[in-house]
Design an enzyme around this catalytic site. Structure first.
Site, PDB file in Angstrom:
ATOM      1  N   GLY A 238     -39.398 -11.923 -18.923  1.00 34.52           N
ATOM      2  CA  GLY A 238     -40.487 -11.922 -17.946  1.00 34.52           C
ATOM      3  C   GLY A 238     -41.839 -12.303 -18.522  1.00 34.52           C
ATOM      4  O   GLY A 238     -42.776 -12.595 -17.793  1.00 34.52           O
TER       5      GLY A 238
ATOM      6  N   ASP B 140     -35.372  -8.563 -13.116  1.00 38.08           N
ATOM      7  CA  ASP B 140     -34.445  -8.121 -14.171  1.00 38.08           C
ATOM      8  C   ASP B 140     -35.183  -7.712 -15.446  1.00 38.08           C
ATOM      9  O   ASP B 140     -34.537  -7.304 -16.413  1.00 38.08           O
ATOM     10  CB  ASP B 140     -33.436  -9.225 -14.519  1.00 38.08           C
ATOM     11  CG  ASP B 140     -34.080 -10.367 -15.284  1.00 38.08           C
ATOM     12  OD1 ASP B 140     -35.214 -10.766 -14.916  1.00 38.08           O
ATOM     13  OD2 ASP B 140     -33.480 -10.845 -16.264  1.00 38.08           O
TER      14      ASP B 140
ATOM     15  N   ASN C 135     -41.035 -23.820 -16.491  1.00 43.73           N
ATOM     16  CA  ASN C 135     -39.890 -24.679 -16.177  1.00 43.73           C
ATOM     17  C   ASN C 135     -39.348 -24.397 -14.776  1.00 43.73           C
ATOM     18  O   ASN C 135     -38.347 -24.995 -14.368  1.00 43.73           O
ATOM     19  CB  ASN C 135     -38.766 -24.457 -17.199  1.00 43.73           C
ATOM     20  CG  ASN C 135     -39.131 -24.983 -18.585  1.00 43.73           C
ATOM     21  OD1 ASN C 135     -39.406 -26.164 -18.742  1.00 43.73           O
ATOM     22  ND2 ASN C 135     -39.165 -24.112 -19.585  1.00 43.73           N
TER      23      ASN C 135
ATOM     24  N   ARG D 119     -44.239 -17.819 -22.281  1.00 42.32           N
ATOM     25  CA  ARG D 119     -43.780 -18.423 -23.540  1.00 42.32           C
ATOM     26  C   ARG D 119     -44.716 -18.076 -24.700  1.00 42.32           C
ATOM     27  O   ARG D 119     -44.280 -17.627 -25.758  1.00 42.32           O
ATOM     28  CB  ARG D 119     -43.699 -19.940 -23.355  1.00 42.32           C
ATOM     29  CG  ARG D 119     -42.762 -20.627 -24.309  1.00 42.32           C
ATOM     30  CD  ARG D 119     -42.766 -22.122 -24.049  1.00 42.32           C
ATOM     31  NE  ARG D 119     -42.490 -22.468 -22.661  1.00 42.32           N
ATOM     32  CZ  ARG D 119     -42.810 -23.621 -22.102  1.00 42.32           C
ATOM     33  NH1 ARG D 119     -43.400 -24.566 -22.801  1.00 42.32           N
ATOM     34  NH2 ARG D 119     -42.535 -23.858 -20.831  1.00 42.32           N
TER      35      ARG D 119
ATOM     36  N   ASP E 148     -35.570 -16.287 -13.665  1.00 39.87           N
ATOM     37  CA  ASP E 148     -34.649 -16.165 -14.806  1.00 39.87           C
ATOM     38  C   ASP E 148     -33.950 -14.803 -14.794  1.00 39.87           C
ATOM     39  O   ASP E 148     -34.592 -13.767 -14.914  1.00 39.87           O
ATOM     40  CB  ASP E 148     -35.433 -16.314 -16.122  1.00 39.87           C
ATOM     41  CG  ASP E 148     -36.011 -17.709 -16.291  1.00 39.87           C
ATOM     42  OD1 ASP E 148     -35.237 -18.673 -16.292  1.00 39.87           O
ATOM     43  OD2 ASP E 148     -37.247 -17.827 -16.430  1.00 39.87           O
TER      44      ASP E 148
ATOM     45  N   ASP F 148     -37.787 -12.925  -8.803  1.00 41.67           N
ATOM     46  CA  ASP F 148     -37.945 -13.494 -10.131  1.00 41.67           C
ATOM     47  C   ASP F 148     -36.887 -14.605 -10.261  1.00 41.67           C
ATOM     48  O   ASP F 148     -35.903 -14.608  -9.506  1.00 41.67           O
ATOM     49  CB  ASP F 148     -37.723 -12.383 -11.166  1.00 41.67           C
ATOM     50  CG  ASP F 148     -37.650 -12.917 -12.560  1.00 41.67           C
ATOM     51  OD1 ASP F 148     -38.566 -13.668 -12.951  1.00 41.67           O
ATOM     52  OD2 ASP F 148     -36.681 -12.606 -13.280  1.00 41.67           O
TER      53      ASP F 148
ATOM     54  N   SER G 259     -42.082 -18.598 -15.593  1.00 43.76           N
ATOM     55  CA  SER G 259     -41.619 -19.827 -16.253  1.00 43.76           C
ATOM     56  C   SER G 259     -42.348 -21.077 -15.769  1.00 43.76           C
ATOM     57  O   SER G 259     -42.441 -21.338 -14.574  1.00 43.76           O
ATOM     58  CB  SER G 259     -40.121 -20.005 -16.010  1.00 43.76           C
ATOM     59  OG  SER G 259     -39.710 -21.250 -16.530  1.00 43.76           O
TER      60      SER G 259
HETATM   61  C1  BG6 Z   1     -39.561 -15.771 -17.747  1.00 40.67           C
HETATM   62  C2  BG6 Z   1     -38.455 -15.457 -18.729  1.00 40.67           C
HETATM   63  O1  BG6 Z   1     -39.020 -15.913 -16.473  1.00 40.67           O
HETATM   64  O2  BG6 Z   1     -40.232 -16.974 -18.110  1.00 40.67           O
HETATM   65  C3  BG6 Z   1     -39.020 -15.422 -20.145  1.00 40.67           C
HETATM   66  O3  BG6 Z   1     -37.888 -14.205 -18.416  1.00 40.67           O
HETATM   67  C4  BG6 Z   1     -39.747 -16.725 -20.456  1.00 40.67           C
HETATM   68  O4  BG6 Z   1     -37.943 -15.223 -21.051  1.00 40.67           O
HETATM   69  C5  BG6 Z   1     -40.820 -16.974 -19.411  1.00 40.67           C
HETATM   70  O5  BG6 Z   1     -40.353 -16.660 -21.739  1.00 40.67           O
HETATM   71  C6  BG6 Z   1     -41.539 -18.290 -19.610  1.00 40.67           C
HETATM   72  O6  BG6 Z   1     -40.616 -19.331 -19.412  1.00 40.67           O
HETATM   73  P1  BG6 Z   1     -40.838 -20.854 -19.817  1.00 40.67           P
HETATM   74  O7  BG6 Z   1     -39.687 -21.552 -19.145  1.00 40.67           O
HETATM   75  O8  BG6 Z   1     -42.169 -21.262 -19.258  1.00 40.67           O
HETATM   76  O9  BG6 Z   1     -40.799 -20.929 -21.302  1.00 40.67           O
HETATM   77 MG    MG Z   2     -36.276 -12.523 -15.233  1.00 45.47          MG
END
Ligand code: BG6
Ligand code: MG
Length: 216
Positions: free
Chosen positions: A47, A171, A119, A50, A12, A10, A117
């Site tokens: 996890g 996590d 991002n 969004r 984040d 993972d 994510s």
């Molecule tokens: C996960 C995070 O890895 O990604 C979450 O643990 C988050 O908290 C999710 O909401 C989506 O991330 P992003 O960067 O696309 O908003």
């Molecule tokens: Mg995580």
């Protein structure tokens, strides 16, 4: 188990220290909506994608909202989040990660990233890890967020490895559940009382070696 064919990480909270940034950004949105939001609520969002996270906050507050407005809020959350992480550097890689990944590579274990994510790619670039993983699956590749196993199964498939030969490092409660749902072994990174569904739990990524897999 002996050493796995593939480790799936993972992002984040396992590879990079972005958990506080997600928390602050969601807290900002929750405050605007008048929804109480503490570490306990945040734990449930880890996890989760969004949009799903936004919907969970709305459910916590018993708020109904049109899709368009939901999108406005999720975009706003992402703006706040990206502002906080905009100055990320390799220093934001969590302790122990680089050494453990180097060890796995030396032992020919395949490496995958499996993150919800969107991002993900820009974060990997910011911390200089864009060429580290054999495959990187992120939130832009999946239609179902963790606890659905899609993100991990796509990683295993891309590397042509059976799920049973993969170990996931996670996590988040939703991530542990996703690994298990995918038929993979899971090492929780964090607190055992929260991540009790994992096959083993470690406090962080520090000082890891191949003996960790003997616990699975
Ligand atoms: C996960 C995070 O890895 O990604 C979450 O643990 C988050 O908290 C999710 O909401 C989506 O991330 P992003 O960067 O696309 O908003
Ligand atoms: Mg995580």
């Amino acid at each position: 188990m002996n050493r796995p064919k593939c480790c799936i990480f993972d992002l984040d909270g396992v590879i990079v220290d972005t958990v506080p940034a997600h928390f602050i950004a969601w807290k900002t949105i929750a405050a605007e909506l008048g929804v109480p939001f503490s570490e306990a609520e945040n734990e449930q969002l880890k996890g989760v994608s969004r949009t799903s996270s936004m919907k969970r906050i709305l459910a916590m507050g018993g708020i109904k909202m049109e899709e368009e407005e939901v999108l406005t809020f999720t975009n706003k959350k992402n703006e706040v989040y990206r502002k906080i992480i905009s100055k990320m550097t390799p220093h934001d890689i969590l302790p122990g990660v680089v050494d453990f990944i180097t060890l796995l590579k030396e032992n020919n274990v395949l490496l995958a990233l499996g993150t919800s994510s969107k991002n993900g790619p820009s974060i990997l670039k910011a911390v200089g890890m864009e060429d580290v993983f054999d495959v990187a699956i992120d939130g832009t590749h999946v239609s179902h967020s963790k606890p659905d196993p899609e993100v991990f199964l796509l990683g295993a498939k891309a590397l042509n490895v059976n799920p049973a030969d993969c170990v996931v490092f996670e996590d988040a409660i939703s991530g542990v559940q996703a690994a298990l749902a995918g038929g993979m072994k899971c090492i929780g990174v964090g607190q055992p009382d929260i991540l009790y569904q994992a096959h083993a739990v470690i406090p962080d990524m520090k000082n890891l070696d191949l003996t960790i897999f003997e616990k699975l």
